[in-house]
Design a protein around this motif. Sequence first.
Motif, PDB file in Angstrom:
ATOM      1  N   ASN A 192       0.828  -1.214   0.000  1.00  0.00           N
ATOM      2  CA  ASN A 192       0.000   0.000   0.000  1.00  0.00           C
ATOM      3  C   ASN A 192       0.858   1.258   0.000  1.00  0.00           C
ATOM      4  OD1 ASN A 192      -2.686  -1.214   0.375  1.00  0.00           O
ATOM      5  ND2 ASN A 192      -1.951  -1.786   2.411  1.00  0.00           N
ATOM      6  N   ARG A 193       0.433   2.244  -0.760  1.00  0.00           N
ATOM      7  CA  ARG A 193       1.046   3.579  -0.655  1.00  0.00           C
ATOM      8  C   ARG A 193      -0.065   4.615  -0.524  1.00  0.00           C
ATOM      9  NH1 ARG A 193       2.180   7.598  -4.650  1.00  0.00           N
ATOM     10  NH2 ARG A 193       3.511   9.210  -3.725  1.00  0.00           N
ATOM     11  N   TYR A 194       0.080   5.495   0.463  1.00  0.00           N
ATOM     12  CA  TYR A 194      -0.888   6.570   0.691  1.00  0.00           C
ATOM     13  C   TYR A 194      -0.178   7.888   0.395  1.00  0.00           C
ATOM     14  CZ  TYR A 194      -3.149   2.737   3.141  1.00  0.00           C
ATOM     15  OH  TYR A 194      -3.716   1.523   3.442  1.00  0.00           O
ATOM     16  N   PRO A 195      -0.389   8.441  -0.806  1.00  0.00           N
ATOM     17  CA  PRO A 195       0.312   9.686  -1.139  1.00  0.00           C
ATOM     18  C   PRO A 195      -0.197  10.857  -0.297  1.00  0.00           C
ATOM     19  CG  PRO A 195      -0.712   8.690  -3.078  1.00  0.00           C
ATOM     20  CD  PRO A 195      -1.264   7.988  -1.879  1.00  0.00           C
ATOM     21  N   GLN A 196       0.596  11.929  -0.245  1.00  0.00           N
ATOM     22  CA  GLN A 196       0.130  13.143   0.430  1.00  0.00           C
ATOM     23  C   GLN A 196      -1.193  13.554  -0.212  1.00  0.00           C
ATOM     24  OE1 GLN A 196       3.110  16.223   0.278  1.00  0.00           O
ATOM     25  NE2 GLN A 196       4.720  14.765   0.750  1.00  0.00           N
ATOM     26  N   CYS A 197      -2.095  14.033   0.637  1.00  0.00           N
ATOM     27  CA  CYS A 197      -3.431  14.320   0.117  1.00  0.00           C
ATOM     28  C   CYS A 197      -3.811  15.764   0.440  1.00  0.00           C
ATOM     29  CB  CYS A 197      -4.427  13.351   0.780  1.00  0.00           C
ATOM     30  SG  CYS A 197      -6.125  13.729   0.389  1.00  0.00           S
ATOM     31  N   PRO A 198      -4.104  16.583  -0.582  1.00  0.00           N
ATOM     32  CA  PRO A 198      -4.399  17.997  -0.309  1.00  0.00           C
ATOM     33  C   PRO A 198      -5.747  18.222   0.381  1.00  0.00           C
ATOM     34  CG  PRO A 198      -4.624  17.491  -2.649  1.00  0.00           C
ATOM     35  CD  PRO A 198      -4.099  16.255  -2.003  1.00  0.00           C
ATOM     36  N   ILE A 199      -6.614  17.213   0.400  1.00  0.00           N
ATOM     37  CA  ILE A 199      -7.954  17.396   1.005  1.00  0.00           C
ATOM     38  C   ILE A 199      -8.233  16.270   2.014  1.00  0.00           C
ATOM     39  CG2 ILE A 199      -9.165  18.738  -0.762  1.00  0.00           C
ATOM     40  CD1 ILE A 199      -9.908  15.978  -2.027  1.00  0.00           C
ATOM     41  N   PRO A 200      -7.367  16.126   3.036  1.00  0.00           N
ATOM     42  CA  PRO A 200      -7.454  14.949   3.920  1.00  0.00           C
ATOM     43  C   PRO A 200      -8.754  14.829   4.708  1.00  0.00           C
ATOM     44  CG  PRO A 200      -5.935  16.543   4.817  1.00  0.00           C
ATOM     45  CD  PRO A 200      -6.314  17.053   3.461  1.00  0.00           C
ATOM     46  N   SER A 201      -9.446  15.925   4.951  1.00  0.00           N
ATOM     47  CA  SER A 201     -10.669  15.782   5.760  1.00  0.00           C
ATOM     48  C   SER A 201     -11.855  15.347   4.900  1.00  0.00           C
ATOM     49  CB  SER A 201     -10.984  17.096   6.466  1.00  0.00           C
ATOM     50  OG  SER A 201     -11.270  18.058   5.483  1.00  0.00           O
ATOM     51  N   LYS A 202     -11.688  15.374   3.583  1.00  0.00           N
ATOM     52  CA  LYS A 202     -12.822  15.059   2.700  1.00  0.00           C
ATOM     53  C   LYS A 202     -12.822  13.631   2.181  1.00  0.00           C
ATOM     54  CE  LYS A 202     -13.608  19.661   0.759  1.00  0.00           C
ATOM     55  NZ  LYS A 202     -14.897  19.928   1.403  1.00  0.00           N
ATOM     56  N   VAL A 203     -11.654  12.997   2.189  1.00  0.00           N
ATOM     57  CA  VAL A 203     -11.585  11.651   1.602  1.00  0.00           C
ATOM     58  C   VAL A 203     -10.844  10.687   2.531  1.00  0.00           C
ATOM     59  CG1 VAL A 203     -11.596  12.494  -0.782  1.00  0.00           C
ATOM     60  CG2 VAL A 203      -9.420  12.145   0.376  1.00  0.00           C
ATOM     61  N   TYR A 204     -11.033   9.404   2.303  1.00  0.00           N
ATOM     62  CA  TYR A 204     -10.298   8.383   3.054  1.00  0.00           C
ATOM     63  C   TYR A 204      -8.964   8.076   2.372  1.00  0.00           C
ATOM     64  CZ  TYR A 204     -14.651   7.151   5.468  1.00  0.00           C
ATOM     65  OH  TYR A 204     -15.784   7.168   6.232  1.00  0.00           O
ATOM     66  N   GLY A 205      -8.000   7.613   3.180  1.00  0.00           N
ATOM     67  CA  GLY A 205      -6.808   7.010   2.595  1.00  0.00           C
ATOM     68  C   GLY A 205      -7.211   5.642   2.075  1.00  0.00           C
ATOM     69  N   LEU A 206      -7.905   4.894   2.929  1.00  0.00           N
ATOM     70  CA  LEU A 206      -8.484   3.611   2.531  1.00  0.00           C
ATOM     71  C   LEU A 206      -9.852   3.513   3.188  1.00  0.00           C
ATOM     72  CD1 LEU A 206      -7.764   0.970   0.974  1.00  0.00           C
ATOM     73  CD2 LEU A 206      -6.942   0.033   3.121  1.00  0.00           C
ATOM     74  N   LEU A 207     -10.847   3.138   2.409  1.00  0.00           N
ATOM     75  CA  LEU A 207     -12.230   3.081   2.902  1.00  0.00           C
ATOM     76  C   LEU A 207     -12.407   2.070   4.036  1.00  0.00           C
ATOM     77  CD1 LEU A 207     -12.902   4.607   0.251  1.00  0.00           C
ATOM     78  CD2 LEU A 207     -14.787   3.054  -0.047  1.00  0.00           C
ATOM     79  N   PRO A 208     -13.354   2.315   4.941  1.00  0.00           N
ATOM     80  CA  PRO A 208     -13.627   1.335   5.997  1.00  0.00           C
ATOM     81  C   PRO A 208     -13.962  -0.021   5.373  1.00  0.00           C
ATOM     82  CG  PRO A 208     -14.851   3.364   6.384  1.00  0.00           C
ATOM     83  CD  PRO A 208     -14.214   3.495   5.040  1.00  0.00           C
TER      84      PRO A 208
END
Length: 330
Positions: A192-208
Amino acid sequence: MDHEPPFLNTYKTLLEKSSENDDDLYSMVEKSEELPLIDLEKLLNPHERDECMKEISEAASEWGFFQVINHGISKEVLENMISEQKKLFYQPFVNKSDAKNFFNLSPKAYRWGNPCATNLRQISWSEAFHFSLTDFSSMDQHITLRSSLEAFATRMDTLGENLANILALKLNMKSNHFQENYLPKSSFIRLNRYPQCPIPSKVYGLLPHSDTSFLTILYQDIVGGLQLKKDEKWVGVKPNPQALVVNIGDLFQALSNNVYKSIKHRVVAAEHVERFSTAFFYSPFEDAIIQSENKPTIYKKFTLREYRKQNEKDVKQTGDKVGLSRFIII
Ligand SMILES: O=C(O)CCC(=O)C(=O)O
Ligand SMILES: [Fe+2]
């Protein structure tokens, strides 16, 4: 940055439509609880072995999740894996998306985000490679990646088997239940790679989600972001560089007649750092029959193939994996 998947471009329309309500993705987070930390060295000491086995089975039933230290997998094997993983993810996106031709892998080996998402809640800001243990033999052009994967898989498989045997013994099943019923295995690795995310409060890194496996063993870097659901609250798993995170998957929950819990977990996207993790899914062959010996049995007997097929159908129809509740005996 030609290695980056086109997240922003792909999700542009969805993001433009988003409203303020979409910001509460990460409510209900409880930070205080500590995941059980189990020292596996105790298994080697006859005076401490029973106590340690008890800790493992209690954590599997109370939390469905625990961390293990002194697990027997060297730092070198784990660090090699992450370093090869980084090299792979830093390949140009066009090559990663053509995993079949470029890496001689199955066309489905590489996945990123969820380009079919119809709302923000279905977006995951991450990319992943899946390797089934039978893929290694065709990876001749990627010798160092192949040898890191092989070393990682061999050790993880031994650890998975030891833990599964202990958990089986605690259910009064035979200690070699897994060797007798579930060989050959079809375990696989997910990078898994989780890139830096400019909108972290709006999206998941990985869904529940819950994992389908018997057991999952995860090696994570020190960034953090993994959360699991406990008593309707989300609890963060604080990274411990010495520890591996173990969780029970759906198959073990069914096999144990709900004694062990397959818990929903997710990954929070981070704004300023990227994160890597490597998961080993300890799983049986596709036609293995999953049926608990405990009576009354909660779930109908099913094979992993049937379970996967049902999940795929549900994801297409409802956008989510319905999971074990589809197999409850009414
Ligand atoms: O990256 C993580 O911490 C979790 C990964 C995970 O849950 C998965 O790959 O199934
Ligand atoms: Fe997972």
